[in-house]
Write a protein that holds these residues in place. Structure first.
Motif, PDB file in Angstrom:
ATOM      1  N   THR A 325       0.834  -1.213   0.000  1.00  0.00           N
ATOM      2  CA  THR A 325       0.000   0.000   0.000  1.00  0.00           C
ATOM      3  C   THR A 325       0.863   1.256   0.000  1.00  0.00           C
ATOM      4  O   THR A 325       0.548   2.238  -0.676  1.00  0.00           O
ATOM      5  N   THR A 326       1.972   1.221   0.760  1.00  0.00           N
ATOM      6  CA  THR A 326       2.897   2.363   0.735  1.00  0.00           C
ATOM      7  C   THR A 326       3.484   2.544  -0.658  1.00  0.00           C
ATOM      8  O   THR A 326       3.566   3.673  -1.174  1.00  0.00           O
ATOM      9  N   ALA A 327       3.890   1.422  -1.268  1.00  0.00           N
ATOM     10  CA  ALA A 327       4.449   1.484  -2.621  1.00  0.00           C
ATOM     11  C   ALA A 327       3.422   2.008  -3.615  1.00  0.00           C
ATOM     12  O   ALA A 327       3.753   2.776  -4.528  1.00  0.00           O
ATOM     13  N   LEU A 328       2.156   1.595  -3.440  1.00  0.00           N
ATOM     14  CA  LEU A 328       1.105   2.066  -4.350  1.00  0.00           C
ATOM     15  C   LEU A 328       0.885   3.572  -4.210  1.00  0.00           C
ATOM     16  O   LEU A 328       0.549   4.252  -5.185  1.00  0.00           O
ATOM     17  N   GLY A 329       1.059   4.096  -2.990  1.00  0.00           N
ATOM     18  CA  GLY A 329       0.961   5.549  -2.805  1.00  0.00           C
ATOM     19  C   GLY A 329       1.980   6.287  -3.651  1.00  0.00           C
ATOM     20  O   GLY A 329       1.684   7.310  -4.265  1.00  0.00           O
ATOM     21  N   PHE A 330       3.202   5.725  -3.714  1.00  0.00           N
ATOM     22  CA  PHE A 330       4.230   6.319  -4.568  1.00  0.00           C
ATOM     23  C   PHE A 330       3.991   5.982  -6.043  1.00  0.00           C
ATOM     24  O   PHE A 330       4.245   6.810  -6.920  1.00  0.00           O
ATOM     25  N   ALA A 331       3.508   4.766  -6.307  1.00  0.00           N
ATOM     26  CA  ALA A 331       3.299   4.344  -7.696  1.00  0.00           C
ATOM     27  C   ALA A 331       2.252   5.199  -8.398  1.00  0.00           C
ATOM     28  O   ALA A 331       2.273   5.325  -9.628  1.00  0.00           O
TER      29      ALA A 331
END
Length: 788
Positions: A325-331
């Motif tokens: 979810t953190t990565a998706l925020g950046f993605a």
């Protein structure tokens, strides 16, 4: 899945550890290829109309924005000693490798009429040192040339400047650092020798100030992030080796961040420079969850290998999902059309996932090589303040739910009114502190010359050669007089000014003849014009080769986005009045216009990326928890902190700009991690208590509160390190993200369980307790003997 993963990790520890170190060594090598960008970050896509117009303008008239201006007050400058030093200073600048030309009051261009009645461009500079009389004559000679009023001296004659033109081949390379530093060094020597304050500005100077700050702050923030998180880890876990293991993991993450930038061929920008410290701050919570779980498991049965196995099995999926979810925020940034955002989003997204992999492999493996934890390493679970905090949380959730709802509603109401007060802005010096010499010097030039940020107007006639006609020249002159009424604009320069300068030269430099040729002398003046000499020195290209297009060049004050939008609209209206669309095509361009469009474009894309992040993360959580009603409830505790942060910005007068709007996507992607941990544990407790919802919620609070508090404190202080930045936007980003995440932790520990308690039967469907992916499993499993 994770049972098998635990067996692979623990039975192949030497192989995996060697692979991790080898891969990290490769990334360290690629990281050595990462270079700081020497350009202003390109925000607009290549196909954007504003970008295309600017590139066409530079292709027609040559590169713009390559001048460093050096200014000084004239009160004592025209003393013979100081003027001689000023001349020597000017000469020394011209000898710097990469400086194309220097123009100032001791060396400028004039038009002189020769015996053949032709005008020629000559360089005016004294052959002998100035004395008292010749210094006064030099001042009078410059006053006799109205062409330079507002260019080399301000309108009141109180300040003067040098225009240092940098060779375009060096403008966007590391050589420009050397050139600007040489200019600064020589300026300080002149300043010390004469006692006169020297001011520097111009796009190359501002750009290099950015580069130097980025280079300093990358390593400063890495050091601060490591120091702060290491201290907090030790205070929380009371384990020196737990702290060292965690630091080893995040340092590997930093190596990978630089390696990914180098691997993709990206440059280090003001945005990507914060990725390494971000990875430290985001990676430490992984370590806390893993080490805390390991200590909990070991406390239960005292078997080290079994504890490590169960840690991987129980925390693996949950940690993977929170990192996802953190990565998706950046993605979400990669879905925009902005190059700088896409590069930042891609590197940060991959880096977050890499740190998860490093954590889940390195931490269990390293612990197999060292002795089991001592009782003091897990005594923090039994501290009195922990019990007291849990009792207070349970009391609030069970007995004061109405108060929780009233406070939450109050926050939303305050947030609504606060959001109404938010303003969208952004300007070139926005990230510089008010005490920064770069900012002060910029304001010096704005005060005396109305600005240094280039603004260009390109006028194209429908007739070939139409801009060379006297009618067009007169129209340009009248238009420039209209521009003079705008207080945000400097004195403008066009072909009309050069023609007036030529007429003065034709009449032997008599300033009374500084004006456009009339019917009587027009043919004489035009026939005397020099051929092919208009682009010498610092005189800009002002007409295209056909005479169909003409450039009107000026500078604008470094004003905010709303003011610049209004100013551009007024200029467009004035252009239309003098150059009607039926006969002319006009474009307003330059660095100021590109920056304005880039700011608006970036804010629009960041808002879109936030909405996409919310949608994608909600979809992922729906897949994990299989309950649409639960997803709606779980998003509320993470949206309330965003509203409160927006309200704080509104009430505190913090504008919505590219650096501050990043707060929301980053904070949402990280804050939802606590929700996933809480709901994953809640689901496990439902299975263990045979669907006793209240008992499950209270047990979940007891089990998750400590780790959530620890990670939130780490995140808060981790992001707070950015307050040490010299960039105002980076300071605001760190402070606002830290505040948002801390509020999100409180929201997830109070509002989320309160909602679950109030609406337990309505929202907790049986499908919720049957996961699509098992995030946690019950205790159990056999001991694994690691291979030697």
């Amino acid at each position: 899945m994770w049972t098998k993963a635990a067996r692979i990790i623990l039975k192949n520890r030497w192989t995996l550890l060697g692979a991790v170190l080898a891969a990290s060594g490769f990334m360290a090598w690629k990281g050595g290829e990462a270079r700081v960008s020497y350009k202003f970050s390109r925000i607009l896509p290549l196909t954007d109309s504003t970008h295309l117009v600017y590139e066409d303008f530079k292709k027609t008239y040559g590169d713009v924005g390559n001048v460093v201006v050096v200014g000084v007050a004239t009160e004592r400058l025209f003393e013979s000693r100081n003027l001689n030093l000023w001349r020597s200073f000017s000469d020394s600048l011209s000898h710097i490798e990469g400086v194309e030309s220097v123009m100032g009051i001791t060396s400028y261009y004039d038009l002189e009429k020769g015996e053949d009645q032709k005008l020629r461009l000559v360089n005016v500079r004294p052959e002998r040192p100035y004395n008292t009389r010749s210094a006064l004559e030099a001042r009078n000679e410059l006053d006799r040339r109205p062409f330079y009023k507002g260019l080399l001296m301000d309108a009141q004659g109180r300040t003067t400047l040098l225009m240092v033109q940098i060779r375009k081949e060096d403008l966007y390379t590391s050589d420009v650092l050397r050139i600007v530093e040489s200019i600064k060094k020589r300026s300080r020597v002149f300043e010390k020798t004469t006692g006169l304050d020297v001011h520097l500005s111009g796009l190359p100077y501002i750009r290099m100030a950015n580069v130097l700050k980025i280079q300093r702050e990358v390593y400063l923030f890495i050091g601060l992030a490591l120091g702060v998180t290491a201290l907090l880890m030790y205070l929380f876990l009371k384990s020196f080796r737990a702290m060292l293991i965690s630091m080893f993991v995040v340092v590997l993450g930093v190596v990978w961040s630089f390696g990914l930038i180098g691997l993709f061929g990206f440059e280090v920008t003001i945005l990507s420079s914060i990725i390494p410290p971000l990875i430290i701050v985001i990676g430490v919570p992984n370590c806390i969850f893993l080490i805390n779980k390991y200590h909990q498991e070991f406390k239960q049965h005292g078997n080290q290998i079994l504890a490590l196995q169960r840690t991987i099995i129980k925390v693996g999926n949950a940690t993977l999902m929170t990192n996802t979810t953190t990565a998706l925020g950046f993605a979400s940034f990669t879905l925009t059309q902005s190059v700088i955002l896409r590069e930042f989003g891609l590197v940060a997204c991959l880096n977050v996932l890499v740190v998860f992999v490093l954590s889940i492999i390195v931490i269990p493996i390293v612990y197999t090589f060292i002795s089991p934890p001592l009782s003091r390493h897990y005594q923090h679970f039994e501290r009195n303040w922990v019990r007291g905090m849990n009792r207070w949380l349970i009391q609030v959730v069970t007995e004061r739910r109405v108060l929780v709802y009233v406070l939450s509603a109050g926050i939303l109401v305050l947030g609504y009114f606060g959001i109404q007060r938010m303003e969208v802005t952004g300007n070139l010096s926005d990230d510089f502190q008010r005490h920064d010499p770069v900012f002060k010097d910029l304001k010096f030039f704005e005060a005396h010359y109305r600005g240094v940020v280039p603004l260009e107007i390109d006028v194209r006639s429908e007739r070939e050669g139409g801009m060379k006609s006297m009618a067009s020249m007169r129209t340009m002159e009248h238009f420039q007089r209209a521009l003079d009424t705008f207080p945000e604009l400097s004195r403008s320069l066009s072909a009309a000014d050069l023609l007036k300068f030529a007429r003065q030269g034709f009449y032997n430099g008599d300033p009374a003849f500084y004006g456009l040729p009339n019917e009587l002398d027009r043919d004489w003046v035009l026939s005397a014009l020099p051929q092919g000499e208009w682009n010498q020195g610092a005189l800009p290209g002002i007409l295209d080769s056909t005479g169909t297009r003409a450039r009107i060049s000026l500078q604008v004050a470094d004003i905010g986005t709303p003011e610049m939008t209004i100013l551009q609209s007024k200029i467009e209206q004035t252009l239309e009045a003098f150059f009607p669309k039926e006969r002319y095509h006009t474009e307003i361009t330059g660095a100021s216009v590109v920056f304005l469009k880039g700011t608006r474009y970036l804010i629009k894309n960041l808002i879109l990326s936030l909405l996409l992040a919310i949608a994608v993360i909600a979809t992922l959580m729906a897949f994990l928890f299989r309950s649409a009603r639960m997803i709606v409830i779980s998003l509320i505790p993470n949206l309330v902190p965003l509203v409160l942060t927006a309200a704080i910005m509104g009430y505190a007068g913090i504008p919505l700009k590219p650096s501050t709007i990043l707060v929301f996507s980053i904070a949402f992607g990280i804050s939802v991690d606590d929700t996933i941990h809480f709901l994953a544990k809640y689901r496990q407790e439902l299975q263990r208590t045979q669907w006793n919802m209240q008992a499950s919620i209270l047990n979940t609070i007891r089990e998750t509160s400590v780790s959530m508090l620890y990670t939130s404190i780490v995140l808060f202080f981790g992001f707070a390190i950015f307050i040490a930045s010299e960039f105002g936007g980076t300071q605001a980003l760190g402070l606002l993200v830290g505040i948002t995440l801390f509020i999100a932790m409180i929201s997830n520990l109070i509002l989320l369980p309160t909602l679950l308690m109030s609406l337990e039967k309505l929202i907790t469907a049986r499908s919720f307790a049957t996961p699509t992916i098992e995030l946690n499993v019950k205790d159990g499993g056999s001991e694994i003997e690691p291979a030697e």
